[in-house]
Design an enzyme around this catalytic site. Structure first.
Site, PDB file in Angstrom:
ATOM      1  N   LYS A 112       0.877  -1.163   0.000  1.00 22.76           N
ATOM      2  CA  LYS A 112       0.000   0.000   0.000  1.00 22.76           C
ATOM      3  C   LYS A 112       0.917   1.216   0.000  1.00 22.76           C
ATOM      4  CE  LYS A 112      -3.481   2.676   2.329  1.00 22.76           C
ATOM      5  NZ  LYS A 112      -3.980   3.142   3.630  1.00 22.76           N
ATOM      6  N   GLY A 173      -8.374   9.888   9.362  1.00 22.10           N
ATOM      7  CA  GLY A 173      -8.778  10.042  10.748  1.00 22.10           C
ATOM      8  C   GLY A 173      -9.820  11.100  11.030  1.00 22.10           C
ATOM      9  N   ALA A 199      -9.649   6.096   3.855  1.00 24.35           N
ATOM     10  CA  ALA A 199      -9.484   7.257   4.737  1.00 24.35           C
ATOM     11  C   ALA A 199     -10.770   8.079   4.850  1.00 24.35           C
ATOM     12  CB  ALA A 199      -8.330   8.155   4.293  1.00 24.35           C
ATOM     13  N   GLY A 200     -11.045   8.469   6.089  1.00 24.54           N
ATOM     14  CA  GLY A 200     -12.147   9.376   6.365  1.00 24.54           C
ATOM     15  C   GLY A 200     -13.475   8.725   6.665  1.00 24.54           C
ATOM     16  N   ASN A 221      -9.851   2.114   9.477  1.00 25.58           N
ATOM     17  CA  ASN A 221      -8.976   1.920  10.621  1.00 25.58           C
ATOM     18  C   ASN A 221      -9.511   2.661  11.847  1.00 25.58           C
ATOM     19  OD1 ASN A 221      -5.344   2.195  11.152  1.00 25.58           O
ATOM     20  ND2 ASN A 221      -6.940   1.552  12.513  1.00 25.58           N
ATOM     21  N   THR A 222      -9.412   3.990  11.836  1.00 23.73           N
ATOM     22  CA  THR A 222      -9.708   4.786  13.023  1.00 23.73           C
ATOM     23  C   THR A 222     -11.095   4.512  13.596  1.00 23.73           C
ATOM     24  OG1 THR A 222      -8.232   6.548  12.277  1.00 23.73           O
ATOM     25  CG2 THR A 222      -9.879   7.134  13.929  1.00 23.73           C
TER      26      THR A 222
END
Length: 273
Positions: A112, A173, A199-200, A221-222
């Protein structure tokens, strides 16, 4: 065990194919920000994910067996594709070096590609990303580049030979969801390789929306890692991805401007009046 039990509760959606390899799950999971490696392991297991990203700067590849540093001890390579990422690289040269290090350490030759030199916003550098992608593809890596939602760059990376493109929904995040929706729709419409929204995504509904747009997968993830119950949140994202993909494959109804009666009887009564 719970990983296998979980995944069989699905809606029969099609498999994800990347670089000739098939995956049942269209949810990818990151490994950062968890309260412990044990919690990370359990959350990934119950999410049904099969691709797990690991930042090379967080992995102990020294061979010293430090269980506190070596996140790789908690990700079973027999169950998951370990997708090493170059997070923290400031330029193409650093990213290529990290990718080569991962290969030398025996990790899969899947990368990645992340290059974000600005520590405040973590936005990917398009010039350095394209430069690194060209080098890594020539060296035989399966490259999954993280990019801004830039349709022109996405096509350039496809032409270079990357396995996917991974445009952001919003900055890393931030949990803002699909802030770049208009550009994502263009990327998806033009792409001949899988599009992974990365992301986001801060809520399962964001993941479902991404899949309904026609994205091939999402990476989260977050939102899972910092949840009060990461295991349950991982399950929630699993369901959201499955439902969103099923809706896309079935076909969503067209958006109308006028109300239409759902019951023939209602329409009949209106005509009588």
């Amino acid at each position: 065990m719970c990983h296998d039990i979980w995944y069989h509760m699905d809606l029969g959606t099609s498999k994800l194919s990347i670089a000739g390899r098939e995956f049942r799950s269209r949810l990818m999971i990151g490994t950062g920000k968890y309260s412990s490696n044990e919690m990370m392991k359990d959350s990934i297991e119950t999410s049904g994910a099969e691709i797990v990203t690991v930042a090379l700067r967080r992995a102990d590849m020294s061979g010293q067996g430090d269980v506190f540093a070596n996140i790789l001890d908690y990700v079973d390579p027999e169950k998951f594709l370990i997708l090493a990422n170059t997070s923290g690289a400031m330029n193409a040269e650093e990213a290529v070096r990290l990718a080569r290090l991962a290969e030398a350490a025996g990790l899969p030759k899947w990368i990645k590609l992340e290059i974000h030199p600005d520590p405040n916003y973590l936005l990917p550098d398009p010039i350095e990303t394209l430069k690194a992608a060209e080098t890594l593809v020539k060296e035989g890596f399966t490259v999954l580049p993280y990019i801004n939602a830039d349709p022109v760059l996405a096509k350039r990376l496809e032409e270079v030979g990357t396995a996917t493109v991974m445009p952001l929904g919003a900055p890393i995040g931030t949990n803002k969801g699909l802030a770049t929706k208009d550009q994502l729709e263009i990327i998806i419409a033009q792409s001949n390789i899988p599009v992974v929204i990365d992301a986001g995504l801060g809520a399962p509904s964001h993941a479902a929306e991404a899949m309904e747009l026609g994205a091939d997968a999402v990476l989260v993830n977050t939102a899972i890692a910092v949840a009060q119950d990461p295991i349950k949140m991982g399950k929630a994202f699993h369901y959201a991805v499955e439902c969103g993909r099923a809706a896309y494959e079935i076909g969503l109804p067209k958006v109308g401007q006028k109300a239409e009666a759902t019951s023939p009887l209602t329409a009949f009564l209106n005509e009588s009046l």
